[in-house]
Write an enzyme that holds these catalytic residues in place. Structure first.
Site, PDB file in Angstrom:
ATOM      1  CD  GLU A 143     -18.006  -0.638   2.481  1.00  0.00           C
ATOM      2  OE1 GLU A 143     -18.307  -1.153   1.470  1.00  0.00           O
ATOM      3  OE2 GLU A 143     -17.351  -1.795   3.395  1.00  0.00           O
ATOM      4  CB  CYS A 198     -17.709  -0.044  11.261  1.00  0.00           C
ATOM      5  SG  CYS A 198     -16.057   0.230  10.148  1.00  0.00           S
ATOM      6  CB  CYS A 203      -9.035   5.366   1.205  1.00  0.00           C
ATOM      7  SG  CYS A 203      -7.449   5.400   2.708  1.00  0.00           S
ATOM      8  CB  CYS A 240      -3.082   0.116   2.745  1.00  0.00           C
ATOM      9  SG  CYS A 240      -3.601   1.102   3.896  1.00  0.00           S
ATOM     10  CB  CYS A 273      -7.204  -1.806   2.187  1.00  0.00           C
ATOM     11  SG  CYS A 273      -8.621  -0.816   1.934  1.00  0.00           S
ATOM     12  N   GLY A 310     -11.562   4.407   4.205  1.00  0.00           N
ATOM     13  CA  GLY A 310     -11.310   6.222   4.310  1.00  0.00           C
ATOM     14  C   GLY A 310     -10.213   6.094   5.231  1.00  0.00           C
ATOM     15  CG  LEU A 340       2.115  -2.137  13.996  1.00  0.00           C
ATOM     16  CD1 LEU A 340       3.057  -1.023  13.229  1.00  0.00           C
ATOM     17  CD2 LEU A 340       2.182  -2.189  14.760  1.00  0.00           C
ATOM     18  CB  CYS A 370     -11.935  -1.196   5.259  1.00  0.00           C
ATOM     19  SG  CYS A 370     -10.660  -0.960   4.958  1.00  0.00           S
TER      20      CYS A 370
HETATM   21  S1  SF4 Z   1      -9.215   2.380   4.270  1.00  0.00           S
HETATM   22 FE1  SF4 Z   1      -7.931   1.934   5.651  1.00  0.00          FE
HETATM   23  S2  SF4 Z   1      -6.692  -0.333   4.356  1.00  0.00           S
HETATM   24 FE2  SF4 Z   1      -7.473   0.516   2.994  1.00  0.00          FE
HETATM   25  S3  SF4 Z   1      -6.289   1.887   2.254  1.00  0.00           S
HETATM   26 FE3  SF4 Z   1      -7.159   3.279   2.930  1.00  0.00          FE
HETATM   27  S4  SF4 Z   1      -5.994   3.504   4.971  1.00  0.00           S
HETATM   28 FE4  SF4 Z   1      -5.032   1.263   4.549  1.00  0.00          FE
END
Ligand code: SF4
Length: 352
Positions: free
Chosen positions: A92, A107, A114, A118, A121, A162, A218, A336
């Site tokens: 996306e 963006c 990914c 995190c 996310c 990602g 961060l 995201c």
């Molecule tokens: S897309 Fe960004 S926020 Fe989501 S897991 Fe990956 S690095 Fe972390």
């Protein structure tokens, strides 16, 4: 015979291709300019090429963009694009028109999924499928530019799905095409690469002297807290990260942006402000504060507006620049990976 798609081919690659067709290398730059700069995708209309070359290119090659799966627009004009790739992975992009500074920011994603995991996310929850090709990274921009013209976006942030620095080579190739005056022609300073904190790659990016801007996701300035929400902090702890960021600012002359998402009752305490103040000492920077956009199935909640204001007010005299950023596109799941996450899980997708 299936035709080869030239979307994402770099200048040296196109030069090599043209030399392979018996042409001089400068023809490669002409083709590069036609495709990325002039937006002429029909080889037959490339008027400075011989008929023979035009026919040969038409026979063997194509320049095809990404396939749009869905497009949704938020009440605040933020627009989200969901693309379905050839192997059915979904990625996306989000277009944020007319932000606080009057910029149109897009963006874009660099990976399908990914690996960073995190804990807040939607993308991280499903793991990494694969890196995007240069064509898939650029294709997001080219699609939006075709739709809305040359002013569609004035700024680009690599902050979609990602971790951009984990797809380093393709990221750099894409940036080279974007910033080339014969390519998309956007100044490097209009590009921001946002990372979760891959320390060696921050040094590598700084040493390339590309002069793009760096943002660091961060979200906690206390090591134990950051490890809890961002496992990458185990490998690259905060002190090493701060050194790398400082190096980046020294090398590029740019200040860095620290992105700090506030989670209610977790990283919005007085101790967090003290730690954040310590961490940024001596680093030319600005801090963007966001209130968390809740994702279903995650154990975090959004702090109240009063809490966000309090945090920003406390931080303000202790940091070079602090901005509270509005979450744009909340009604279309614009944080995201939220939209593609739904699709890749096989869930249904509803236009808000
Ligand atoms: S897309 Fe960004 S926020 Fe989501 S897991 Fe990956 S690095 Fe972390």
């Amino acid at each position: 015979m299936s035709k080869e798609n030239l979307l994402g081919r770099t200048l040296p690659e196109l030069q090599k291709l043209l030399v392979g067709l018996g042409e001089k290398p400068y023809r490669g730059r002409q083709l590069f300019k036609w495709l990325y700069g002039t937006r002429q995708y029909d080889f037959n209309l490339m008027t400075d090429f011989s008929r023979k070359l035009r026919e040969e290119l038409t026979l063997k090659y194509t320049f095809e963009g990404l396939r749009l799966q869905e497009k949704v627009k938020s009440a605040d004009e933020t627009e989200k694009f969901l693309f379905r790739l050839e192997d059915e992975q979904c990625i996306e992009s989000v277009l944020i028109p007319n932000d606080e500074k009057g910029r149109n920011t897009v963006c874009i994603s660099t990976q399908a999924g990914c690996a960073m995991d995190c804990k807040f996310c939607a993308t991280g929850k499903n793991g990494l499928a694969r890196n995007l090709t240069v064509g898939e990274i650029l294709g997001q921009l080219i699609f939006i530019r075709e739709l809305y013209g040359l002013t569609a976006f004035t700024n680009i942030v690599f902050m979609g799905m990602g971790e951009p620095l984990n797809n380093f080579d393709n990221l750099i190739r894409a940036i080279e095409i974007i910033t080339d005056s014969a390519g998309l022609g956007l100044a490097a300073k209009k590009i921001t690469v946002s990372t979760a904190g891959i320390v060696p790659r921050i040094y590598k990016l700084a040493d390339l002297s590309l002069k793009v801007r760096l943002a660091l996701s961060l979200n906690a300035a206390i090591q134990e807290k950051r490890v809890k929400i961002m496992p990458v902090a185990e490998t690259y702890p905060l002190d090493k990260l701060a050194e790398a960021v400082r190096y980046y600012t020294q090398k590029t002359g740019f200040r860095v942006t620290f992105e700090y998402v506030l989670f209610d009752g977790f990283n919005d305490q007085p101790e967090d402000i003290i730690a954040l103040t310590e961490l940024i000492k001596g680093i030319p920077c600005k801090i963007n504060i966001f209130a968390y956009n809740p994702v279903p199935g995650m154990n975090f909640t959004r702090p109240s507006d009063e809490k966000v204001d309090w945090f920003a007010r406390e931080l303000y005299p202790r940091a070079p620049a602090v901005t509270v950023r509005k979450s744009r596109g909340r009604d279309i799941a614009a944080a995201c990976g939220q939209l593609a996450g739904k699709i890749n899980q096989g869930g249904s997708f509803h236009v808000a």
